[in-house]
Design an enzyme around this catalytic site. Sequence first.
Site, PDB file in Angstrom:
ATOM      1  N   ILE A  36       0.822  -1.218   0.000  1.00 56.42           N
ATOM      2  CA  ILE A  36       0.000   0.000   0.000  1.00 56.42           C
ATOM      3  C   ILE A  36       0.855   1.266   0.000  1.00 56.42           C
ATOM      4  O   ILE A  36       0.414   2.324  -0.447  1.00 56.42           O
ATOM      5  CB  ILE A  36      -0.982  -0.020   1.206  1.00 56.42           C
ATOM      6  CG1 ILE A  36      -2.194   0.856   0.945  1.00 56.42           C
ATOM      7  CG2 ILE A  36      -0.288   0.350   2.501  1.00 56.42           C
ATOM      8  CD1 ILE A  36      -3.340   0.636   1.914  1.00 56.42           C
ATOM      9  N   ASN A  93      11.431  -8.811   7.148  1.00 51.55           N
ATOM     10  CA  ASN A  93      11.749  -8.229   8.446  1.00 51.55           C
ATOM     11  C   ASN A  93      11.172  -9.129   9.537  1.00 51.55           C
ATOM     12  O   ASN A  93      10.091  -9.706   9.345  1.00 51.55           O
ATOM     13  CB  ASN A  93      11.145  -6.819   8.556  1.00 51.55           C
ATOM     14  CG  ASN A  93      11.698  -5.882   7.505  1.00 51.55           C
ATOM     15  OD1 ASN A  93      12.896  -5.875   7.249  1.00 51.55           O
ATOM     16  ND2 ASN A  93      10.834  -5.097   6.878  1.00 51.55           N
ATOM     17  N   GLU A 101       6.531  -4.646  11.006  1.00 55.01           N
ATOM     18  CA  GLU A 101       5.303  -3.941  11.414  1.00 55.01           C
ATOM     19  C   GLU A 101       4.110  -4.874  11.468  1.00 55.01           C
ATOM     20  O   GLU A 101       3.235  -4.721  12.321  1.00 55.01           O
ATOM     21  CB  GLU A 101       5.010  -2.800  10.440  1.00 55.01           C
ATOM     22  CG  GLU A 101       5.998  -1.649  10.513  1.00 55.01           C
ATOM     23  CD  GLU A 101       5.735  -0.605   9.437  1.00 55.01           C
ATOM     24  OE1 GLU A 101       4.639  -0.580   8.857  1.00 55.01           O
ATOM     25  OE2 GLU A 101       6.667   0.178   9.171  1.00 55.01           O
ATOM     26  N   HIS A 106       5.914 -12.276   5.684  1.00 51.81           N
ATOM     27  CA  HIS A 106       5.808 -11.758   4.319  1.00 51.81           C
ATOM     28  C   HIS A 106       7.195 -11.474   3.769  1.00 51.81           C
ATOM     29  O   HIS A 106       8.106 -11.091   4.494  1.00 51.81           O
ATOM     30  CB  HIS A 106       4.957 -10.488   4.255  1.00 51.81           C
ATOM     31  CG  HIS A 106       5.339  -9.420   5.226  1.00 51.81           C
ATOM     32  ND1 HIS A 106       5.012  -9.474   6.567  1.00 51.81           N
ATOM     33  CD2 HIS A 106       6.030  -8.266   5.067  1.00 51.81           C
ATOM     34  CE1 HIS A 106       5.478  -8.407   7.181  1.00 51.81           C
ATOM     35  NE2 HIS A 106       6.114  -7.645   6.292  1.00 51.81           N
ATOM     36  N   HIS A 108       9.066  -9.039   1.020  1.00 51.73           N
ATOM     37  CA  HIS A 108       8.953  -7.860   0.156  1.00 51.73           C
ATOM     38  C   HIS A 108       9.743  -8.146  -1.123  1.00 51.73           C
ATOM     39  O   HIS A 108      10.919  -8.539  -1.048  1.00 51.73           O
ATOM     40  CB  HIS A 108       9.601  -6.630   0.807  1.00 51.73           C
ATOM     41  CG  HIS A 108       8.980  -6.176   2.085  1.00 51.73           C
ATOM     42  ND1 HIS A 108       8.174  -5.060   2.182  1.00 51.73           N
ATOM     43  CD2 HIS A 108       9.056  -6.670   3.350  1.00 51.73           C
ATOM     44  CE1 HIS A 108       7.797  -4.879   3.429  1.00 51.73           C
ATOM     45  NE2 HIS A 108       8.324  -5.835   4.166  1.00 51.73           N
TER      46      HIS A 108
HETATM   47  P1  5GP Z   1       7.031  -4.903   7.552  1.00 48.06           P
HETATM   48  O1  5GP Z   1       7.532  -3.640   8.156  1.00 48.06           O
HETATM   49  O2  5GP Z   1       6.151  -5.664   8.510  1.00 48.06           O
HETATM   50  O3  5GP Z   1       8.127  -5.759   6.983  1.00 48.06           O
HETATM   51  O4  5GP Z   1       6.177  -4.505   6.285  1.00 48.06           O
HETATM   52  C1  5GP Z   1       4.793  -4.323   6.319  1.00 48.06           C
HETATM   53  C2  5GP Z   1       4.383  -3.764   4.977  1.00 48.06           C
HETATM   54  O5  5GP Z   1       2.985  -3.851   4.874  1.00 48.06           O
HETATM   55  C3  5GP Z   1       4.736  -2.271   4.791  1.00 48.06           C
HETATM   56  O6  5GP Z   1       5.576  -2.130   3.645  1.00 48.06           O
HETATM   57  C4  5GP Z   1       3.379  -1.594   4.608  1.00 48.06           C
HETATM   58  O7  5GP Z   1       3.396  -0.547   3.671  1.00 48.06           O
HETATM   59  C5  5GP Z   1       2.497  -2.752   4.176  1.00 48.06           C
HETATM   60  N1  5GP Z   1       1.092  -2.591   4.550  1.00 48.06           N
HETATM   61  C6  5GP Z   1       0.603  -2.236   5.760  1.00 48.06           C
HETATM   62  N2  5GP Z   1      -0.743  -2.229   5.746  1.00 48.06           N
HETATM   63  C7  5GP Z   1      -1.107  -2.599   4.490  1.00 48.06           C
HETATM   64  C8  5GP Z   1      -2.371  -2.779   3.856  1.00 48.06           C
HETATM   65  O8  5GP Z   1      -3.440  -2.593   4.446  1.00 48.06           O
HETATM   66  N3  5GP Z   1      -2.367  -3.176   2.559  1.00 48.06           N
HETATM   67  C9  5GP Z   1      -1.195  -3.395   1.877  1.00 48.06           C
HETATM   68  N4  5GP Z   1      -1.308  -3.783   0.602  1.00 48.06           N
HETATM   69  N5  5GP Z   1       0.011  -3.235   2.439  1.00 48.06           N
HETATM   70  C10 5GP Z   1       0.056  -2.848   3.738  1.00 48.06           C
END
Ligand code: 5GP
Length: 123
Positions: A36, A93, A101, A106, A108
């Site tokens: 997003i 991460n 987060e 997941h 990336h």
């Molecule tokens: P993390 O920091 O956990 O590795 O990455 C979480 C990712 O999820 C972030 O890049 C953030 O932009 C993405 N993200 C968070 N909420 C949403 C959402 O509601 N929809 C989508 N498509 N991505 C999300």
Amino acid sequence: MPWTYDTSNIFARILRGEIPNKTVLETADTLAFHDIRPQAPVHVLVIPKGAYVDFAHFAAEATEAEIADFHRTCARVCEMLGVNGDGFRAITNAGAHGHQEVPHYHLHILAGRPLGPMLVRPA
Ligand code: 5GP
């Protein structure tokens, strides 16, 4: 290590259909969708449909079929997005130091421009 999965996390809600997503590819065990808040021209997240908190949880407890499907889906996404030629970065991460987060495993997939060094050293 025992893992506790929070079923209210945003990716669990996406998997339940409570929140829309821009799907790139979906299989029986895996979903790939656009981030997003993209940090590169291509920024896709690939998640298992199973309830796994992070990489270590997935690697330890997912079935062989889930693990194979996840990685083959990642490869198919790279092929579909045409990023194999110029290259891409695939990162995950985990935990507080990893700045994770969303507590659902997941990967990336980032591409579409030179991404620079992996980490910027703190001053
Ligand atoms: P993390 O920091 O956990 O590795 O990455 C979480 C990712 O999820 C972030 O890049 C953030 O932009 C993405 N993200 C968070 N909420 C949403 C959402 O509601 N929809 C989508 N498509 N991505 C999300």
